[in-house]
Motif scaffolding. Structure first.
Motif, mmCIF file in Angstrom:
data_model
loop_
_atom_site.group_PDB
_atom_site.id
_atom_site.type_symbol
_atom_site.label_atom_id
_atom_site.label_comp_id
_atom_site.label_asym_id
_atom_site.label_seq_id
_atom_site.Cartn_x
_atom_site.Cartn_y
_atom_site.Cartn_z
ATOM 1 N N THR A 150 2.605 -10.138 -27.973
ATOM 2 C CA THR A 150 3.587 -11.311 -28.437
ATOM 3 C C THR A 150 4.662 -11.291 -29.194
ATOM 4 O O THR A 150 5.381 -12.286 -29.651
ATOM 5 C CB THR A 150 2.253 -12.258 -29.046
ATOM 6 N N SER A 151 4.990 -9.978 -29.503
ATOM 7 C CA SER A 151 6.433 -9.868 -29.869
ATOM 8 C C SER A 151 7.208 -8.429 -29.455
ATOM 9 O O SER A 151 6.424 -7.535 -28.645
ATOM 10 C CB SER A 151 6.231 -9.341 -31.667
ATOM 11 N N GLN A 154 6.105 -4.673 -29.727
ATOM 12 C CA GLN A 154 4.594 -4.210 -30.145
ATOM 13 C C GLN A 154 4.022 -3.536 -29.299
ATOM 14 O O GLN A 154 4.357 -3.240 -28.136
ATOM 15 C CB GLN A 154 3.883 -5.702 -30.174
ATOM 16 N N SER A 555 4.819 -13.042 -34.445
ATOM 17 C CA SER A 555 3.361 -13.271 -34.192
ATOM 18 C C SER A 555 2.697 -11.997 -34.530
ATOM 19 O O SER A 555 2.873 -10.513 -34.027
ATOM 20 C CB SER A 555 2.948 -13.218 -32.711
ATOM 21 N N THR A 795 2.297 -19.113 -32.800
ATOM 22 C CA THR A 795 2.622 -17.896 -32.554
ATOM 23 C C THR A 795 1.594 -17.467 -31.828
ATOM 24 O O THR A 795 1.719 -16.188 -31.020
ATOM 25 C CB THR A 795 2.574 -17.133 -34.032
ATOM 26 N N ASP A 796 0.320 -17.784 -31.988
ATOM 27 C CA ASP A 796 -0.802 -17.196 -31.020
ATOM 28 C C ASP A 796 -0.706 -17.550 -29.473
ATOM 29 O O ASP A 796 -0.967 -16.976 -28.554
ATOM 30 C CB ASP A 796 -2.035 -17.757 -31.434
ATOM 31 N N GLY A 799 3.784 -16.552 -28.871
ATOM 32 C CA GLY A 799 4.332 -15.316 -29.286
ATOM 33 C C GLY A 799 5.264 -15.709 -30.424
ATOM 34 O O GLY A 799 5.180 -16.577 -31.224
ATOM 35 N N SER A 800 5.929 -14.710 -30.623
ATOM 36 C CA SER A 800 6.883 -14.907 -31.773
ATOM 37 C C SER A 800 8.116 -15.933 -31.498
ATOM 38 O O SER A 800 8.485 -16.021 -30.267
ATOM 39 C CB SER A 800 7.750 -13.454 -31.945
ATOM 40 N N SER A 814 10.847 -18.459 -27.618
ATOM 41 C CA SER A 814 9.641 -17.845 -28.064
ATOM 42 C C SER A 814 9.618 -16.622 -27.090
ATOM 43 O O SER A 814 10.386 -16.456 -26.028
ATOM 44 C CB SER A 814 8.488 -18.480 -27.889
ATOM 45 N N SER A 816 7.052 -15.574 -25.371
ATOM 46 C CA SER A 816 6.156 -15.670 -24.356
ATOM 47 C C SER A 816 6.547 -17.012 -23.433
ATOM 48 O O SER A 816 6.312 -16.963 -22.290
ATOM 49 C CB SER A 816 4.707 -15.737 -24.437
#
Length: 841
Positions: A150-151, A154, A555, A795-796, A799-800, A814, A816
């Motif tokens: 999500t970032s 990551q 995130s 953020t879930d 994502g970020s 964002s 995603s």
């Protein structure tokens, strides 16, 4: 060429994830066309062969990364099941759990079981240790799928597991061992464990000095690899920051020395070996690999050493490029995921760099050059080649650039060869009679002292390593292209003349000059590399001029982290943590999520790090951040930290790194560039007491204003804290009106009360780290925001989330792009109700 084609096929399949059934027929067709072209003597046979090899690699990898029809992953989120599986790998063990990789045979509920296949990464209770080879009956296994990233930057656990053929995660609270591990495997494991314990015991008994335990383990680690013993993490970090950690990983150098010792013991300096040496040498090499651990780098080194021994037995000339290609092909065919292992990439790159950049000279030049000069040139060339080959891989995976690695390797690499010989002598002589090992152990202790001093010096030397340096794939291509040009300028002419001479089979005339690197070739190479290095350093290190103020909600699972970057290059981070209830993808959230994201944003310092309060989900990554990059000041609410080990670790790290600490109270202001300002609205001078949760209700609340756009960061304040914040704002004439609101306490119903939302009147609200059963927030909070027309971003789910503003307009994007109203978009139009503040894409 075959190895390159195989690699390209695997990489293509990993990127596009084709169906195995769609790739295999084309691989077979390419093979048939190759055979026909060869039979008919057409010139395109080699092209079809390369295509067949590439498609074969793609087909093999596609079978791994895509779950089959009967894979256990199809049982995810369907309730508890019983599973019969065999342990294939022990991943990790802690005092709370053990994680194992299983080959699943059957699954079902109650007394009904059906055949199921696939691999499962399962978490088991630690009360009964398990070993590879055992068959387990697991009760009430809850199966889930790995989470997506999500970032940016990551750690992608989902993709890494898929490359190993694992597509599901499991957790079992009970299990029974239905069948023990095979006797041969139990005997082999126990024998290797006893030999490894004997090696450690002998080296510790023979090692002199006050720190005999440390240096004995370091000697064992340099001989058998760092994974054979437990070394202090700070020492390992010094090796990594100095660019010499490869001497602690079993590679071709280690195995070559072992193979050379075997050849010398049985045949002296003879270049032709009898068959019995091969029959004795291969088991000894395999035993060395078992003690070191059969990791991919060890397997590659063992394969090349076996090819060396086989060539000496058959009288054939050993070609390092052929051996390297055969080892790569064998490794990838056995396990396509090995190609994506960082250790495999580093060990192959290091070997290629060393072999390519060792100076070449003809016989007459070797006669003229002294042994010292030849050795010095060989060390310099191998160190330069290894650094050029390894540095882009380290910068891509670890976001760091080791600048002083060449000088450190010039000292450490020759010492490693001596320490290897001394370490083997200590083990052999100490096994016969311990006093015989004292002399080589003493010599090894002296060399290890020099090694430790060298790696610590270059690790702590300012500018020797650069953290937060990320090199993208395009930069890696350019880097290797520049390195190839440097190699051609240094060795291309001599290599071309040498090949022509060998092809023509003509003796070189006495008057013909011997091909060798000349000053006219060397200087352009040095200048080109210097210009390329300056360009890379400037492009990757220099921060881009920011035209807008940027606020990023990272995130981080069930936690919170926000970054503010203004137009003047100042960076403020509010909180950095993730709760224990977060998925495994957010464990070690500092090094695996936050720091890689900062590296890709080219953020290499923080002007302020604000800890709103001492809960773990807001501060358990701060110690990692403080240790990894310069932080000017750490700002807290001043409450006692007795119940928060994470906050204590952050303060300890700040004291260790010389970071200033300060306490924030309502009314304080932090000035940023271009008239941007961060105002502290809470807690008051006298913190709240006897509330439902004093820690949360005394969270630092800040409001960021830039032109006509504002953001509110309320931490974890609950209803009582919100009431106090409203009273303070009315008393001091401060406005809470903000365009963007971070919902307090992760969107729980104990916060975001009606009066608070009415006072803030946000245009958009952000939810960071809501529990998984509340998406995007608690249902009551969703109702309150929906009644006021406030859209929610999580953020879930998204994502970020990044927001950019010029003080009049607001852009939202964002990672995603899963926006509730249009899931195809990554940027959205947000109506801003502030006067003269228009929406933008």
């Amino acid at each position: 060429m075959m190895a390159v084609c195989l690699v390209l096929g695997v990489v293509w399949a990993d990127h596009y994830s084709p169906l195995p059934s769609s790739v295999a027929p084309f691989a077979a067709l390419a093979l048939v066309l190759m055979l026909l072209a060869t039979a008919l003597k057409f010139s395109g046979g080699s092209v079809f062969l390369c295509l067949a090899v590439a498609l074969t690699g793609a087909s093999l990898h596609a079978h791994r990364i895509r779950p089959g029809a009967g894979d256990v992953a199809h049982l995810a989120n369907t309730g508890p099941v019983r599973i019969i599986a065999t342990v294939t790998r022990l991943v990790s063990t802690t005092e709370y759990s053990q994680r194992v990789q299983l080959d699943v045979h059957a699954a079902g509920r109650k007394d009904v079981a059906v055949p199921v296949n696939g691999k499962l990464l399962c978490t088991l209770p630690p009360d009964r240790p398990v070993n590879p080879g055992q068959t387990l009956l697991l009760h009430d296994v809850r199966i889930s799928l790995p989470v997506r990233i999500t970032s940016p930057g990551q750690y992608d656990e989902k993709r890494m597991l898929a490359r190993r053929g694992v597509h599901a995660l499991g957790k079992a609270d009970r299990f029974t061992i239905s069948r023990p591990e095979p006797l041969w495997r139990l005997t082999l494991d126990s024998t290797v464990a006893r030999i490894r314990a004997h090696v450690v015991q002998v080296t510790r008994a023979a090692m002199p000095g006050p720190e005999r335990g440390l240096f004995a383990d370091l000697l064992t680690g340099m001989v058998f690899g760092m994974y054979s013993v437990e070394l202090p993490q700070d020492l390992v970090e010094h090796f990594r920051r100095s660019g010499t950690v490869h001497v602690m990983v079993v590679s071709g150098g280690h195995v070559t020395l072992v193979a050379g010792a075997i050849i010398f013991l049985f045949r002296g300096i003879s270049m032709r070996l009898p068959l019995r040496v091969l029959l004795i040498g291969l088991p000894l090499l395999l035993l060395y690999g078992l003690i070191a651990g059969l990791y991919p780098s060890v397997l590659r080194s063992l394969a090349m050493a076996a090819i060396l021994l086989l060539g000496m037995v058959t009288g054939r000339r050993y070609d390092v490029w052929t051996a390297l290609s055969v080892a790569a092909i064998a490794l990838i065919i056995a396990d396509t995921s090995a190609l994506f292992s960082v250790s495999v990439q580093l060990t192959f790159a290091a070997v290629i760099g060393v072999v390519a950049f060792i100076p070449r000279a003809g016989p007459r030049r070797r006669q003229r050059a002294s042994g010292f000069v030849t050795t010095l040139l060989a060390l310099g060339g191998s160190a330069l080649g290894a650094w050029l080959a390894v540095t882009p891989i380290v910068a891509y995976h670890f976001d760091s650039l080791v600048i002083g690695g060449i000088l450190a390797n010039l000292i450490v690499v020759p010492i490693r060869a001596l320490v290897m010989g001394l370490g083997i002598a200590v083990v052999l002589l100490g096994s016969i009679w311990l006093p015989l090992a004292f002399l080589p152990a003493t010599a090894g202790w002296v060399l290890l002292e020099v090694t430790v001093w060298t790696v610590r010096f270059f690790s702590l030397l300012p500018g020797s390593s650069l953290s937060g340096f990320h090199l993208p794939l395009g930069g890696i291509v350019v880097w290797y292209f520049a390195a190839a040009v440097v190699w051609w300028l240094l060795y291309g002419g001599s290599m071309r003349q040498t090949v022509e001479s060998e092809t023509n089979r003509l003796p070189r005339r006495q008057s013909e000059p011997e091909p060798q690197p000349s000053v006219s070739r060397a200087w352009p190479a040095v200048m080109l590399f210097a210009l390329a290095a300056i360009g890379f350093f400037t492009a990757a290190v220099a921060a881009r001029p920011a035209a807008h103020l940027r606020v990023i909600f990272l995130s981080v699972g069930q936690g919170h982290c926000a970054l503010i970057s203004d137009t003047g290059g100042n960076h403020v981070m509010i909180d950095a943590g993730s709760g224990m209830a977060s998925s495994r993808a957010y464990h070690w959230v500092g090094p695996r999520v936050i720091l890689p994201h900062l590296a890709r944003l080219r953020v290499r310092h923080l002007d302020a790090l604000i800890m709103t309060h001492a809960d773990d989900d807001h501060c358990n990554a701060m110690a990692d951040i403080i240790e990894a990059m310069p932080v000017r000041c750490l700002l807290t609410n001043g409450l006692p930290l007795d119940d928060s080990p994470a906050a204590q670790q952050a303060l300890a790290a700040a004291n260790h790194r010389g970071v200033q600490s300060a306490i924030l109270r309502a009314g304080a202001k932090i000035s940023l560039a271009d008239s941007a300002e961060l105002t502290v609205l809470h807690p008051p001078e006298k913190p709240l007491q006897r509330t439902v949760a004093d820690c949360n209700n005394n969270s630092i609340v800040t409001r960021l204003t830039y032109g006509q756009v504002s953001f509110l960061f309320p931490g974890d304040v609950q209803r009582e804290g919100e009431e106090m914040l409203l009273r303070w704002a009315r008393t001091h004439g401060e406005s809470l009106r903000s365009d963007v609101l971070l919902l307090p306490h992760h969107g729980r119903k104990t916060s975001s009360s009606g009066p608070f939302l009415d006072a803030v009147r946000p245009t958009v609200a952000i939810v960071s780290g809501a529990p998984p059963n509340w998406q995007p927030a608690h249902p009551e909070v969703v109702k309150r925001t929906a009644a006021r027309g406030i859209p929610l971003l999580s953020t879930d789910m998204q994502g970020s989330i990044e927001m950019r503003t010029d003080g009049h307009r607001l852009w939202i994007s964002s990672f995603s792009g899963d926006y509730p109203e249009d899931r195809r978009r990554r940027r959205w139009q947000v109506p801003i109700s502030t006067p003269d503040c228009a929406a933008a894409w």
